[in-house]
Design a protein around this motif. Sequence first.
Motif, mmCIF file in Angstrom:
data_model
loop_
_atom_site.group_PDB
_atom_site.id
_atom_site.type_symbol
_atom_site.label_atom_id
_atom_site.label_comp_id
_atom_site.label_asym_id
_atom_site.label_seq_id
_atom_site.Cartn_x
_atom_site.Cartn_y
_atom_site.Cartn_z
ATOM 1 N N GLN A 44 43.723 46.763 44.257
ATOM 2 C CA GLN A 44 43.606 45.826 45.376
ATOM 3 C C GLN A 44 43.647 46.517 46.721
ATOM 4 O O GLN A 44 43.703 45.864 47.733
ATOM 5 N N THR A 69 48.897 37.934 44.963
ATOM 6 C CA THR A 69 47.734 38.567 45.581
ATOM 7 C C THR A 69 48.150 39.187 46.904
ATOM 8 O O THR A 69 48.771 38.525 47.728
ATOM 9 N N HIS A 575 44.595 40.939 37.459
ATOM 10 C CA HIS A 575 44.458 42.289 38.006
ATOM 11 C C HIS A 575 43.717 43.116 36.954
ATOM 12 O O HIS A 575 44.214 43.259 35.832
ATOM 13 N N GLU A 585 40.000 41.866 41.345
ATOM 14 C CA GLU A 585 41.106 40.931 41.557
ATOM 15 C C GLU A 585 40.561 39.508 41.596
ATOM 16 O O GLU A 585 39.629 39.213 42.360
#
Length: 767
Positions: A44, A69, A575, A585
């Motif tokens: 991410q 997130t 993920h 993601e």
Amino acid sequence: MKRNFILSLLLCSGMAGAVQAQQAVPNETVDPSDVDTTLYLDEQVVVGHRMKRLSLFRLPVTLSETPLTMAIVDSKALRDLNITDLLQINKTTAGIRIMNNYGGFHMFRARGMDGLVLLSNGIRDERAEIYSCAPTSSFVGVDRVEVIKGPSSALIGHSAIGGIINVLYSQPSARTSVDARIAVGSWNTYTAQVGATGALSPTVNFRLDYTGIQSDGWRDNTRRSNNVYAALDFRPNDRNKFSFSALAYDNRVHTDPGIPRFQNDIFDENGNKVYSKGDIPTGIDLAKTSLTYVNDHLNDKHISSTNIWEHNLSENWLLRDVLGFSYNTLSYLQSEEFSHLTSKTPGRYKHYYMNGDEKVYISVDSILREPFHFDYDNYYAGNQLSVQGQFEALGMRHLASFGYDFSYMSLKRWQGQVFSGPAISTVMSIRNPISNPGYLDEKFSQIVDFIEYYHSLAAFDQINVTDRLAAMLALRYNMFRRNITTSKSDNRVVTEKGEPAILIDNAPTFKVGLVYELTPGSRIYASVSNSFRPVRTVGDNNYVYLDNKGRTITPNSTGKVYAPERGMQYEAGIHSRFGSLLALELAGFHIEKSNIVQKFGKNADGKSVIGQVGTVHSDGFEIDATLTPSPYIDLRAGYTLTLAKVGEYSSTEFAKAAFKGHYLPYSPVHTAFGWLFLNNNSERHLFRLGLGFDYASESYADLANEMRFDPAFVANAMVSYRYNKFWTLQLNADNLFDKRYAKAAENTIQWLPEPGRNITVSAIFHM
């Protein structure tokens, strides 16, 4: 300014030489965090692949191990895309909106919600919460920006209903390093950034950074910004580490109040509609027409310090204390309110609008400009004490943290402006405005003192239930108290002391989630979290207050009117990482916010009506992807669907539930970004070309969804050439096709055009 840039580079060169001389020390100490705790979060990291542990958790966990997130903009993205402040992170993030308003104050939205807590090195900036916006400075020594979306009070404390934005600064290293950047851009913009780090002794490392920016500005909103960051770390032995850092800046901005839009449909003398509600008058050059007064300004000075002590209690347990201080002083004067000249006399002006059944004649060419002024001083002190470590229980491994947080904030605001002089109100042409109609004398008639105390007890546990299943539990009990005193004054001298109002709110908050490993590179997760946000409304005899049933209520004896806002988020996601080829993601979310305070205009007695009768909700999903099919190509993109709308709220005699189903202000349904990078890798030279875009669909400035922002697709580009290991030349082009658009409005009606095409050429040095 140019001379200062050269002096800064010479200073850094001298610092580098001194550091290298000092580093000729045997058995130098290298910070283990530079090696052992470095995590590779390809999953991410929005642009770039490396970062250290996730700072907000206070534990060494990677993003893929957590049920949430987080968007991360790392130092490589900041450099490659010439991101010099928070306003520009939309180049690499979706679902986050950071907007410039009131000349230099920044508003924040995530997943359609306001209420984002702004952190600097983990220390809160409470100004953004008190006034729903706050100025921020140019980046200096910034390592990365972390953004957690959605209710997060269990992680950081009160008011984090929309999420958390954490700006993290580079830490000292024993390895000698010097960086510098000189840039020249559109609108006579000059930027200098210099930084150096190294070892002063085997146990002491330092870092020093400076950023200076001067610009004539898009739409002549000039800017002068000087920023300094300094840090030291000291390791007297293997069990203790002390870190000290300080940040200071001085920002001066000539503000931009925007262009007023019509609040009604406008007709000519023959009854033909010539403007619709929300239009701006024709013939205005959005790049050049500035309606400001010559002395309009936003001057913001800041100094802060973050001090950390870490003590290894044992092999598995660490005691950590973070002590932070900050001071801000701010002065603001702006021509904030504009109105077209009107009359009920037929023929006075050539155009009119309808007020019910009555014609009101309006001058579409002339406006009345009126100023707004306040100053404030803000002091903050906070401490975060925690014990963190790992243990085994019931056959499960626990990474745990237990802590106590305390903060004190004092803000004194001078307001209730009393103006005199010819510039107090200026009638002028909207196409050829007058910047200097004469002097303006300003005095204050009120002083407001805010004092806030906050305490919380927190526990965090990351539990490895099995080899493939992990659970996260975060709990925090929040205790908030606010004292507010409004006094009458003769400018800055109190003439009549006011009675203090006391607002007290206590609330538990939590975040609970599960993470399951499907394959070695993929995990699914689900979580539930909540937040609370103290409502800072204080009882006033000039207002009428409604409860959540629409009934009139009276403030209690301390002046408290309303219960806190509440937020709840349900989130699930994936993920995934497929080797070095693809990082992906995915997340879906549902957010509910209740106890919303709404304004309903005035009653028959002329009193303003406020009611805590609202609810809002936000539903959507997000996707972020990084694709690297070869060393020569990498693609990064993100998309967020956000349906943030007004939900159920009680009808009252003052306002029916007319807004139910309307979109929340500043919350586009679709946001996206994308970057394609082409790299020519060679042993000596590196050529890099990047083509990107950011996109937002239509949105609104008001709950009535009448003041509309058009969709905007903005193209960006960058190209860089590294000549050798020391020097890189880089060109950045933002808003490549000179798109005219806006994403914020002052007082919902004053359209704030976003900057046009901006070309920046940089020379970058690294040693």
